[in-house]
Design a protein around this motif. Structure first.
Motif, PDB file in Angstrom:
ATOM      1  N   ASP A 119       0.566  -1.191   0.093  1.00 43.12           N
ATOM      2  CA  ASP A 119       0.152  -0.030  -0.054  1.00 43.12           C
ATOM      3  C   ASP A 119       1.169   1.294  -0.475  1.00 43.12           C
ATOM      4  N   THR A 166      -3.507  -5.959   0.924  1.00 40.60           N
ATOM      5  CA  THR A 166      -3.487  -5.487   1.290  1.00 40.60           C
ATOM      6  C   THR A 166      -4.682  -3.802   0.907  1.00 40.60           C
ATOM      7  N   SER A 167      -5.016  -2.803   1.564  1.00 41.88           N
ATOM      8  CA  SER A 167      -6.229  -1.935   1.950  1.00 41.88           C
ATOM      9  C   SER A 167      -6.188  -0.521   0.336  1.00 41.88           C
ATOM     10  N   LEU A 174      -3.974   0.803  -1.314  1.00 45.88           N
ATOM     11  CA  LEU A 174      -3.317   1.682  -1.060  1.00 45.88           C
ATOM     12  C   LEU A 174      -4.776   3.520  -0.683  1.00 45.88           C
ATOM     13  N   GLU A 175      -5.231   3.028  -0.258  1.00 44.51           N
ATOM     14  CA  GLU A 175      -6.004   3.599   0.894  1.00 44.51           C
ATOM     15  C   GLU A 175      -5.924   3.600   2.787  1.00 44.51           C
ATOM     16  N   ASN A 176      -6.489   3.506   3.545  1.00 44.44           N
ATOM     17  CA  ASN A 176      -6.801   3.779   4.705  1.00 44.44           C
ATOM     18  C   ASN A 176      -7.077   2.218   5.054  1.00 44.44           C
ATOM     19  N   SER A 177      -8.471   1.948   4.454  1.00 44.59           N
ATOM     20  CA  SER A 177      -8.806   1.127   4.706  1.00 44.59           C
ATOM     21  C   SER A 177      -8.983   0.357   3.393  1.00 44.59           C
ATOM     22  N   GLU A 182     -12.200   1.916   1.705  1.00 39.58           N
ATOM     23  CA  GLU A 182     -12.114   3.100   0.634  1.00 39.58           C
ATOM     24  C   GLU A 182     -11.490   2.390  -0.404  1.00 39.58           C
ATOM     25  N   GLY A 183     -10.025   1.618  -0.185  1.00 34.32           N
ATOM     26  CA  GLY A 183      -9.896   0.864  -1.454  1.00 34.32           C
ATOM     27  C   GLY A 183     -10.486   0.550  -2.869  1.00 34.32           C
TER      28      GLY A 183
END
Length: 248
Positions: free
Chosen positions: A128, A150-151, A153-156, A159-160
Motif C-alpha cells: 500500500d 492490501t487495503s 492503497l487507502e486507509n481501509s 476506501e480502496g
C-alpha cells in the motif's frame, strides 16, 4: 459464500491464536506491536503459538515499524528470522521490502522468498506504499509470491475497494489478492461480493482490563504515544464469529 472463504486473523498473542482457531478462522498472522502495523514476534511467541494451534500460522517478518526500505543490518535480521520461522514450523511468512522510490525491491524480496520455501509467502501492506500498484503486482507475480495483502492503497479496504477490484482482475489465478485494513462485520460482505476475493484479513479485537489491583498512575511504560496502561486489546472470538456470519 462463507464456506468458500478463507479467514485470516491478525493476532499479537498466543491466546489470540487460540481464540481465532476456536472461532473458526483458517489461519493467523502472528505479529508483535500491532500499534506499529506489526513487527516480528519473539521466538517464544512463535513456538508457543505453534504448539497451541493447528490452523495455519503465518509469521510477519518486519524488524521495525515505519517504512519498508531497510538497511543492510536490518535485512540480515529479516533473513535470519525467515529461517527461524521455518525451523519453528510456521506455515508461512509475511514480508515486504521496497526501494526508496516506492518500487518493490526485487533482489531482496526474491532472496527472502527463496529462503522461505517451502513455506508460503505473503507480501504485506508494504504494497500500500508502492508508487504503481499494477506494476508492483506484476513484480510480485514474477517473484512467485503466493498472496498480497492490501487495503487498495487507502486507509481501509472499503476506501480502496475500486483498486482492489482492479487488482483481482489483473491477478487472475496467478496470485491471491487478500483485502485487509478496517474490515469488520458491517462491511465485509460488500468488500467480498464486489471484489470476488476468496481470502480476507481481519483484526477482531476487544478491550481487556488489566488484572492489576494496585495501579501507579504516575508512571508510564511507553513513549510519547500512550495507550491505556491498565487494559489491552485481545483477539475476540465473538468478533471473528460475527465477521464470518456476516458473509453467509
Amino acid at each position: 459464500m462463507a464456506d468458500k472463504m478463507i479467514y485470516e486473523i491478525c493476532i499479537d498473542s498466543a491466546e489470540g491464536a487460540v481464540a481465532a482457531q476456536d472461532a473458526g478462522a483458517h489461519r493467523v498472522e502472528l505479529c508483535n506491536s500491532l500499534v506499529e502495523g506489526g513487527t516480528t514476534p519473539s521466538a517464544g511467541m512463535i513456538q508457543t503459538t505453534r504448539n497451541l494451534v493447528d490452523i495455519g500460522l503465518q509469521v510477519i517478518i518486519r524488524p521495525r515499524g515505519s517504512d519498508f526500505c531497510y538497511s543492510s543490518a536490518e535485512f540480515e535480521v529479516m533473513k535470519r528470522d525467515v529461517a527461524l520461522a521455518g525451523e519453528w514450523s510456521a506455515d508461512g511468512v509475511v514480508i515486504g521490502v521496497l526501494n526508496c522510490d516506492g518500487s518493490v525491491d526485487m533482489d531482496r524480496t526474491g532472496e527472502l522468498v527463496d529462503l522461505a520455501r517451502p513455506m508460503s509467502v505473503t507480501f504485506h501492506r508494504a504494497f500500500d506504499m508502492v508508487r504503481d500498484p499494477h506494476t508492483a503486482l506484476e513484480d510480485l507475480v514474477t517473484l512467485g509470491i503466493d498472496r498480497v495483502l492490501t487495503s487498495g492503497l487507502e486507509n481501509s479496504a472499503l476506501e480502496g475497494l475500486d483498486l482492489i477490484c482492479d487488482l483481482v482482475r489483473q491477478a487472475g489465478d496467478r496470485i491471491v489478492v487478500m483485502p485487509g485494513g478496517g474490515i469488520h462485520e458491517r462491511n465485509v460482505l460488500k468488500i467480498v461480493s464486489e471484489s470476488g476475493v476468496k481470502e480476507v484479513h481481519v483484526s477482531a479485537r476487544r478491550e481487556v482490563e488489566s488484572r492489576m489491583s494496585f495501579r501507579n498512575s504516575r508512571a508510564f511504560m511507553g513513549g510519547e504515544f500512550r495507550p491505556p496502561e491498565f487494559s489491552h486489546k485481545a483477539t475476540d472470538a465473538g468478533g471473528i464469529r460475527a465477521f464470518i456470519d456476516a458473509v453467509k
